[in-house]
Design a protein around this motif. Structure first.
Motif, short mmCIF file in Angstrom:
data_model
loop_
_atom_site.label_atom_id
_atom_site.label_comp_id
_atom_site.label_asym_id
_atom_site.label_seq_id
_atom_site.Cartn_x
_atom_site.Cartn_y
_atom_site.Cartn_z
N ARG A 1 113.65 131.14 3.64
CA ARG A 1 114.23 129.97 3.01
C ARG A 1 113.19 128.88 2.84
O ARG A 1 112.25 128.76 3.62
CB ARG A 1 115.40 129.45 3.85
N ASP B 1 118.85 121.31 4.35
CA ASP B 1 120.23 121.20 3.86
C ASP B 1 121.19 121.91 4.82
O ASP B 1 122.28 121.40 5.13
CB ASP B 1 120.36 121.81 2.46
N TYR B 2 120.78 123.08 5.27
CA TYR B 2 121.59 123.84 6.22
C TYR B 2 121.75 123.06 7.52
O TYR B 2 122.85 123.02 8.11
CB TYR B 2 120.92 125.19 6.49
N SER C 1 113.57 122.73 1.98
CA SER C 1 114.76 121.99 1.57
C SER C 1 116.04 122.76 1.90
O SER C 1 117.05 122.16 2.31
CB SER C 1 114.71 121.67 0.08
N GLU C 2 116.01 124.08 1.77
CA GLU C 2 117.19 124.90 2.10
C GLU C 2 117.48 124.83 3.60
O GLU C 2 118.64 124.74 4.02
CB GLU C 2 116.97 126.34 1.66
#
Length: 361
Positions: free
Chosen positions: A241, A248-249, A244-245
């Motif tokens: 990932r 965000d998670y 940013s992913e």
């Protein structure tokens, strides 16, 4: 049978000789720099099946560097406080718990100079709540946001706190992007999935280190194998990932944690989220990952109507030279920084917490 035994012993001997040769090679070439292992000096911490590690109760420790002499007392309940706590609610006192990592714990600061203790003194001197205030330092150095949440949910809640101050720093962002083991995940419906503190690389590393003879701990080869256990952690395999992913998670997970706690165990407790300053916050070339996370995090907190205090932003607006607030060779607040944090936070709390009475000038 005898030949098989001889072959087996020769194989073991060959393996040992190979390891010795490799160790000599590492020592001579110096191509490997030893990494710090969490329990290298196990004077303050103990293994914990729920939290991975925690503070040793009834423990006194000291740490001295060129910049500071730190003296720490941990009470029988495992908090950095000079007195012990009893479960339940006591109407004559207002209990505030401060949770976080080394910034809240008071890295480099002796007892009496951490921001939670200074905050308690300022609030009591102000009389803004018309009752005695106790600020309990429940922070642990190195804790991730997952560990802090578990402390809030499982350790702090039975003490029936009136308020909880959950402190975040840029260090939490680095933890989210690093190999730190996760104590929680989310299912497809964004519901929390709880994990044991035992089944991760950090706990395994600590167990191995604890029972390894001291003479072997000095080995470069041993350090190479044990310090890099995180690279074979199942949680880190097969995941590609983006930053940013991941962030965000992490925000979604924090949202689930806050909602889960406030809807159940913490429904009668005021939750306050803060951002504490680090020296890197005042750098012109600060990493964009920090801005990305805190912008999304603060947006989520506003949507959930959670109280948020940005101490970092307020210190940036202050005319004080930031170099006066932090240790010169460190990124943690020094005594000046802790005093300023406590002073600013006290003003906010006297406005937020009932009854609303302003601090005297």
């Amino acid at each position: 049978m005898k030949k098989i035994l001889i072959k087996f012993l020769l194989s073991i001997a060959g393996g040992i000789i190979s390891l010795i040769i490799f160790e000599i090679f590492l020592n001579i070439t110096g191509i490997y720099d030893k990494k710090e292992i969490v329990f290298e000096t196990n004077y303050r911490y103990k293994l914990d099946k729920r939290l991975i590690y925690s503070l040793k109760p009834d423990n006194v420790s000291e740490w001295e560097t060129d910049e500071f002499h730190e003296e720490v007392f941990i009470n029988s309940t495992g908090f950095r406080n000079r007195y012990n706590l009893k479960l339940g609610n006591y109407n004559e006192t207002y209990r505030i718990f401060a949770i976080g990592d080394s910034w809240t714990f008071g890295h480099g600061l002796s007892d009496g100079f951490t921001y939670p203790e200074l905050l308690e003194n300022i609030l009591n001197q102000s009389g803004c709540l018309n009752k005695e205030i106790t600020v309990i330092n429940a922070a642990v150095p190195g804790y991730s946001s997952d560990q802090s949440y578990r402390v809030i949910d499982e350790i702090i809640t039975p003490y029936l706190p009136d308020a909880v101050i959950w402190n975040f720093t840029i260090g939490d962002v680095d933890d989210m992007l690093g190999p730190n083991p996760s104590l929680y995940d989310l299912d497809k419906e964004n519901r929390l999935i709880s994990h044991s503190g035992q089944y991760n690389w950090l706990y395994a590393q600590s167990i191995i280190h604890k029972f390894t003879p001291r003479i072997l701990r000095k080995s470069n080869l041993y350090n190479m194998l044990v310090a890099n256990l995180y690279s074979v952690n199942p949680d880190n395999l097969g995941k590609s990932r983006t930053e940013s992913e991941i962030l965000d998670y992490s925000v979604n997970k924090l949202k689930a944690q806050i909602k889960n706690w406030q809807s159940d165990k913490g429904k009668n407790t005021i939750l306050i989220i803060t951002r504490l300053p680090a020296l890197a916050d005042f750098s012109a070339d600060q990493n964009q990952r920090y801005s990305y996370f805190f912008n999304n995090f603060v947006r989520m907190l506003k949507e959930q109507e959670i109280i948020y205090i940005d101490l970092t932003g307020q210190l940036k607006d202050d005319d004080t030279d930031p170099r006066r607030l932090f240790f010169k060779n460190d990124f943690h607040p020094n005594e000046n920084g802790a005093k300023l944090i406590a002073s600013i936070l006290a003003k906010h709390l006297c406005e937020i917490l009932p009854p609303m009475v302003n601090l005297p000038e």
